[in-house]
Design an enzyme around this catalytic site. Structure first.
Site, PDB file in Angstrom:
ATOM      1  CB  CYS A 172      31.777  33.702  52.283  1.00 28.99           C
ATOM      2  SG  CYS A 172      31.760  34.606  50.581  1.00 28.99           S
ATOM      3  CB  CYS A 206      37.511  30.952  47.774  1.00 26.69           C
ATOM      4  SG  CYS A 206      36.621  32.485  47.062  1.00 26.69           S
ATOM      5  CB  CYS A 260      38.103  31.047  51.738  1.00 30.29           C
ATOM      6  SG  CYS A 260      37.569  32.384  52.889  1.00 30.29           S
ATOM      7  CB  CYS A 307      42.475  45.720  56.656  1.00 33.20           C
ATOM      8  SG  CYS A 307      44.186  46.536  56.289  1.00 33.20           S
ATOM      9  CB  CYS A 330      42.420  48.963  54.189  1.00 36.33           C
ATOM     10  SG  CYS A 330      42.210  47.549  53.013  1.00 36.33           S
ATOM     11  CB  CYS A 332      45.069  46.532  48.965  1.00 37.97           C
ATOM     12  SG  CYS A 332      45.842  45.312  49.817  1.00 37.97           S
ATOM     13  NE  ARG A 343      49.957  44.978  54.266  1.00 38.37           N
ATOM     14  CZ  ARG A 343      48.806  45.213  53.405  1.00 38.37           C
ATOM     15  NH1 ARG A 343      47.866  44.544  53.005  1.00 38.37           N
ATOM     16  NH2 ARG A 343      48.730  46.678  53.274  1.00 38.37           N
TER      17      ARG A 343
HETATM   18  N1  SAM Z   1      35.306  37.991  50.708  1.00 37.22           N
HETATM   19  C1  SAM Z   1      36.196  39.297  50.327  1.00 37.22           C
HETATM   20  C2  SAM Z   1      37.002  38.769  49.032  1.00 37.22           C
HETATM   21  O1  SAM Z   1      37.104  37.361  48.781  1.00 37.22           O
HETATM   22  O2  SAM Z   1      37.721  39.450  48.392  1.00 37.22           O
HETATM   23  C3  SAM Z   1      37.190  39.584  51.295  1.00 37.22           C
HETATM   24  C4  SAM Z   1      37.728  38.823  52.356  1.00 37.22           C
HETATM   25  S1  SAM Z   1      38.840  37.494  51.631  1.00 37.22           S
HETATM   26  C5  SAM Z   1      38.957  36.343  53.071  1.00 37.22           C
HETATM   27  C6  SAM Z   1      40.351  38.212  51.236  1.00 37.22           C
HETATM   28  C7  SAM Z   1      41.610  37.463  50.756  1.00 37.22           C
HETATM   29  O3  SAM Z   1      42.224  36.720  51.770  1.00 37.22           O
HETATM   30  C8  SAM Z   1      41.230  36.705  49.679  1.00 37.22           C
HETATM   31  O4  SAM Z   1      41.207  37.022  48.446  1.00 37.22           O
HETATM   32  C9  SAM Z   1      42.711  35.619  49.929  1.00 37.22           C
HETATM   33  O5  SAM Z   1      43.592  36.151  49.080  1.00 37.22           O
HETATM   34  C10 SAM Z   1      42.983  35.722  51.458  1.00 37.22           C
HETATM   35  N2  SAM Z   1      42.825  34.552  52.213  1.00 37.22           N
HETATM   36  C11 SAM Z   1      41.617  33.997  52.311  1.00 37.22           C
HETATM   37  N3  SAM Z   1      41.937  32.615  52.945  1.00 37.22           N
HETATM   38  C12 SAM Z   1      43.102  32.338  52.920  1.00 37.22           C
HETATM   39  C13 SAM Z   1      44.042  31.312  53.281  1.00 37.22           C
HETATM   40  N4  SAM Z   1      43.530  30.331  53.874  1.00 37.22           N
HETATM   41  N5  SAM Z   1      45.121  31.467  53.160  1.00 37.22           N
HETATM   42  C14 SAM Z   1      45.946  32.625  52.470  1.00 37.22           C
HETATM   43  N6  SAM Z   1      44.999  33.785  52.003  1.00 37.22           N
HETATM   44  C15 SAM Z   1      43.759  33.633  52.354  1.00 37.22           C
HETATM   45 FE1  SF4 Z   2      33.817  34.414  50.664  1.00 39.53          FE
HETATM   46 FE2  SF4 Z   2      36.405  33.784  51.379  1.00 39.53          FE
HETATM   47 FE3  SF4 Z   2      36.153  33.742  48.914  1.00 39.53          FE
HETATM   48 FE4  SF4 Z   2      36.199  36.027  50.290  1.00 39.53          FE
HETATM   49  S1  SF4 Z   2      37.825  34.552  50.052  1.00 39.53           S
HETATM   50  S2  SF4 Z   2      34.644  35.617  48.619  1.00 39.53           S
HETATM   51  S3  SF4 Z   2      35.419  35.044  52.308  1.00 39.53           S
HETATM   52  S4  SF4 Z   2      34.932  32.454  50.345  1.00 39.53           S
END
Ligand code: SAM
Ligand code: SF4
Ligand code: DTB
Length: 360
Positions: A64, A68, A71, A108, A139, A199, A306
């Site tokens: 990606c 973040c 992530c 989802c 979802c 959500c 949730r």
């Molecule tokens: N890329 C899209 C986005 O960011 O909206 C969808 C997938 S993203 C992985 C969905 C959510 O997963 C993120 O907004 C975050 O809140 C949660 N998430 C991702 N990595 C995480 C982690 N290591 N611990 C807890 N929540 C996490």
């Molecule tokens: Fe990409 Fe992860 Fe951020 Fe979603 S949470 S936008 S998958 S880096």
């Protein structure tokens, strides 16, 4: 009292004008008073012993473009997650069938994208149609959406769109630099305008202060309509990500007035500023996680709250407290997107111990 949600404007007493101070005051209530209030609110709108379960599938993993800090799927960090292409619809539908067979009511589908490309939309709509025809709620979480993309997904039968604000507006820039808080709010508006359910929630344990937690709840509760589903994640620390190691903490928030907090299962003093001993370890006190759930329940009484990522690091007792605080939904199945989640049979055992029933 029915568990099915009526359209929110018909429900008397829903507020969208909370102040930060009110939320901070709720977070600071004596624990028993807070839980009593949350549980009372919960019982006015839901059957207290029912839990909704959703199963996750990563339909497009890794690589990606966003940064973040939490992530494992960001291309900015070396986490060992391999970048893959969008899955075939047939494989997605097989996973959805398995999820339904094991008792999930919602499926989802998550993609590690900043936003979907126009060329992806036909495959995505086919997935939605297929999953829906299995009798599951649908979802997706695909990153930012343009209005026309939101409409296309809605037309295909997408029930919910997950798009988290993650934390407070003030702390957001410390966690993500490749998009803004306003970008998130814009997508949420597009999702609503298309007529889908929202959500939206966040993550605790990223080094945020109590003020940031209150700020996140304030944004959620003061949206024009409360998200139907509010996922509260506990940070899953993944090696290679910026937040993997709590010693590499974000420094700018590291001040007395708004101490950072990361999670630790150890019984250390609370770092929340909620009656924590001075100079105690700066770890997220599990009870402060429970408090946040309770306040989410009070602010958004008819939303499903949730208990999301991070349950592998929680004891059964902590999860029980989260349910007592008003959580009534979980991610179900042994994998979240890329990280582990309790096995379905473990959850069934926990629900049985607590006398809880899975919603049909
Ligand atoms: N890329 C899209 C986005 O960011 O909206 C969808 C997938 S993203 C992985 C969905 C959510 O997963 C993120 O907004 C975050 O809140 C949660 N998430 C991702 N990595 C995480 C982690 N290591 N611990 C807890 N929540 C996490
Ligand atoms: Fe990409 Fe992860 Fe951020 Fe979603 S949470 S936008 S998958 S880096
Ligand atoms: C949400 O709030 N949590 C889920 C879901 N929405 C998409 C994702 C959690 C991901 C945890 C890290 C991983 O497994 O990659």
């Amino acid at each position: 009292m029915p568990t099915a949600l009526k359209k929110q404007p018909q429900i008397a007493g829903l507020r969208h004008d909370w102040t930060k101070q009110e939320i901070l005051s709720l977070l600071a209530l004596p624990f028993s008073d807070l839980l009593f209030r949350a549980q009372t609110t919960h019982r006015q709108h839901f059957l207290a012993n029912e839990v909704q379960v959703s199963t996750l599938l990563s339909i497009k993993t890794g690589g990606c473009a966003e940064d973040c800090a939490y992530c494992p799927q960001s291309a900015h960090y070396a986490t060992g997650v391999k970048a893959e292409k969008l899955m075939d619809t047939t494989a997605v539908l097989e996973a959805a069938r398995r999820a339904k067979a094991s008792g999930a009511s919602r499926f989802c589908m998550g993609a590690a994208w900043r936003e979907p490309k126009a060329r992806d939309i036909p495959a995505l709509t086919a997935m939605v149609e297929g999953v829906k025809s299995l009798g599951l709620e649908t979802c997706m979480t695909l990153g930012m959406l343009e209005p026309s993309q939101a409409l296309a997904l809605k037309d295909a039968g997408l029930d919910y769109y997950n798009h988290n604000i993650d934390t407070s507006e003030e702390f957001y820039g410390e966690i993500i630099t490749t998009r803004t808080y306003q970008d998130r709010l814009d997508t949420l508006e597009n999702v609503r305008a298309a007529g889908m359910k929202v959500c939206c929630g966040g993550i605790l344990g990223m080094g945020e202060s109590v003020d940031d937690r209150a700020g996140m709840l304030l944004t959620l509760a003061n949206l024009p309509e409360h998200p139907e589903s509010v996922p509260i994640n506990l940070l899953v620390k993944v090696e290679g990500t910026k937040l993997a190691d709590r010693t590499s903490r974000i420094t700018h928030h590291d001040k007395q007035a708004s101490k950072p907090a990361t999670f630790s299962g150890e019984a250390s003093g609370s770092s929340s500023g909620l009656g924590s001993p001075e100079g105690s370890e700066q770890n997220l006190d599990p009870l402060d996680f429970v408090r946040t759930i309770a306040v989410a329940r009070i602010l958004m009484p008819v939303s499903y709250v949730r208990l999301s990522a991070g349950r592998e690091d929680m004891s059964d007792e902590m999860q029980a407290l989260c349910f007592l605080a008003g959580a009534n939904s979980v991610f179900y199945g042994e994998k979240l997107l890329t990280t582990p989640n309790p096995a379905a049979h473990e959850d069934m055992r926990l629900f049985a111990r607590l006398g809880m029933r899975v919603m049909g």
